[in-house]
Design a protein around this motif. Structure first.
Motif, PDB file in Angstrom:
ATOM      1  N   LYS A  30      54.724  39.805 -86.131  1.00 47.04           N
ATOM      2  CA  LYS A  30      54.945  41.254 -86.055  1.00 47.04           C
ATOM      3  C   LYS A  30      53.833  41.978 -85.311  1.00 47.04           C
ATOM      4  O   LYS A  30      54.075  42.919 -84.554  1.00 47.04           O
ATOM      5  CB  LYS A  30      55.069  41.836 -87.467  1.00 47.04           C
ATOM      6  N   LEU A  35      57.322  48.411 -82.093  1.00 49.27           N
ATOM      7  CA  LEU A  35      58.698  48.634 -82.511  1.00 49.27           C
ATOM      8  C   LEU A  35      59.559  49.188 -81.374  1.00 49.27           C
ATOM      9  O   LEU A  35      59.339  50.296 -80.891  1.00 49.27           O
ATOM     10  CB  LEU A  35      58.720  49.587 -83.706  1.00 49.27           C
ATOM     11  N   ARG A 153      60.919  43.409 -82.042  1.00 49.21           N
ATOM     12  CA  ARG A 153      60.735  44.031 -83.350  1.00 49.21           C
ATOM     13  C   ARG A 153      61.698  45.204 -83.458  1.00 49.21           C
ATOM     14  O   ARG A 153      61.670  46.120 -82.626  1.00 49.21           O
ATOM     15  CB  ARG A 153      59.285  44.495 -83.500  1.00 49.21           C
ATOM     16  N   GLY A 155      64.249  47.998 -86.035  1.00 49.70           N
ATOM     17  CA  GLY A 155      64.314  48.749 -87.283  1.00 49.70           C
ATOM     18  C   GLY A 155      63.780  50.149 -87.089  1.00 49.70           C
ATOM     19  O   GLY A 155      63.848  50.716 -85.992  1.00 49.70           O
ATOM     20  N   ARG A 157      60.364  52.885 -88.323  1.00 46.89           N
ATOM     21  CA  ARG A 157      58.968  52.813 -88.728  1.00 46.89           C
ATOM     22  C   ARG A 157      58.843  52.891 -90.248  1.00 46.89           C
ATOM     23  O   ARG A 157      59.553  53.618 -90.909  1.00 46.89           O
ATOM     24  CB  ARG A 157      58.171  53.940 -88.069  1.00 46.89           C
ATOM     25  N   ASN A 161      60.745  48.485 -93.300  1.00 42.83           N
ATOM     26  CA  ASN A 161      61.962  48.917 -92.614  1.00 42.83           C
ATOM     27  C   ASN A 161      62.126  48.335 -91.224  1.00 42.83           C
ATOM     28  O   ASN A 161      62.928  48.841 -90.433  1.00 42.83           O
ATOM     29  CB  ASN A 161      61.994  50.448 -92.532  1.00 42.83           C
ATOM     30  N   ASN A 162      61.359  47.287 -90.895  1.00 39.43           N
ATOM     31  CA  ASN A 162      61.514  46.653 -89.586  1.00 39.43           C
ATOM     32  C   ASN A 162      61.152  45.175 -89.697  1.00 39.43           C
ATOM     33  O   ASN A 162      60.454  44.757 -90.610  1.00 39.43           O
ATOM     34  CB  ASN A 162      60.676  47.358 -88.518  1.00 39.43           C
TER      35      ASN A 162
END
Length: 271
Positions: A30, A35, A153, A155, A157, A161-162
């Motif tokens: 991650k 994101l 990545r 989803g 923030r 939630n990601n």
């Protein structure tokens, strides 16, 4: 702004954004990606595995029992994958997706993991689960493929939630092979993996066998020397090379075409 307008704007932003892709020589996490803005491409082996008939199992056992059984299996699989230079990057119920270090023979690591995991299931997990009276014939399927994978990545923030997704036909093929794998062939690999693994994992080995015990082999007529009086001689039939394999090749429909795959249930004992 209402949720409908917010969704319109967010989806347009995502689809119009020029995703920045970086080639990586290691398994991304991650922290490597932002994101919805960056992605990583990696070329490696992917292993997918899950429990056979897990829906029936969950329907006939208490939730605590199901949870403990799945936990035992995934814990075992995770440890074996890490032992062979792999990293688990996705859990989904009773299944997991693992990727292997692209710099350290990833196909060899993936196939070794699969063979060791089958051994662990047959000799450790299944007997332990059956001893508790939970389930009979506990079994799994494993699919392994090799190729390019795009990791991004996705989803919204927020800490929970990601997550990372692994988009490619490589991961899709591994999942399909894993879903189709079952006794007597618990492991299915694609042709790229087959061509990359060493002969010791293909189990094609040459043995010297007595020629007169095997039909279908070329029979040679041995010539023996004329015997003269003296001590008795022990004459053995000549030996012929014989190759054997525990894999079976076949064709499997995938996407809009056909894939050449190989199946086995061979196990490697854990020490």
């Amino acid at each position: 702004m209402g949720l409908k307008e917010e969704l319109y704007e967010e989806i347009k932003r995502i689809l119009d954004y020029d995703l920045q892709v970086t080639n990586l020589k290691r398994i991304p996490s991650k922290g490597d990606l932002t994101l919805g803005e960056t992605a990583a491409k990696i070329r490696t082996a992917v292993l997918f595995t899950d429990i056979r008939n897990s829906s029936i199992y969950a329907d006939t056992h208490w939730q605590k029992t199901t949870s403990k059984t799945i936990n035992a299996f995934l814990n075992c699989a995770l440890r074996i994958v890490k032992k062979n230079n792999g990293e688990v990057r996705s859990f989904n119920g009773d299944s997991l997706l693992a990727l292997f270090d692209p710099n350290n023979s990833p196909c060899t690591g993936a196939v070794t993991s699969a063979m060791e995991l089958i051994w662990a299931v047959r000799n450790i997990i299944a007997p332990s689960v059956c001893e508790k009276g939970y389930i009979e014939n506990f079994d799994i399927g494993i699919g392994i493929s090799f190729g390019d994978i795009l990791c991004s990545r996705v989803g919204i923030r927020g800490e929970d939630n990601n997550d990372l997704i692994w988009t490619s036909s490589t991961t899709n093929l591994a999942a399909k092979m894993g879903n189709q794998a079952s006794k007597p062939f618990n492991i299915i690999i694609d042709n790229k993996v087959w061509e990359s693994i060493p002969n010791k994992l293909k189990l094609n080995e040459t043995r010297l066998l007595p020629q007169n015990k095997y039909e279908g082999l070329t029979q040679l007529t041995p010539t023996f020397p004329r015997l003269t009086p003296g001590p008795a001689l022990s004459l053995r039939p000549p030996l012929l090379p014989f190759r054997t394999s525990y894999w079976e090749g076949t064709i499997m429909p995938f996407a809009k075409g056909l894939e050449k795959v190989y199946k086995t249930s061979y196990m490697i004992p854990l020490s």
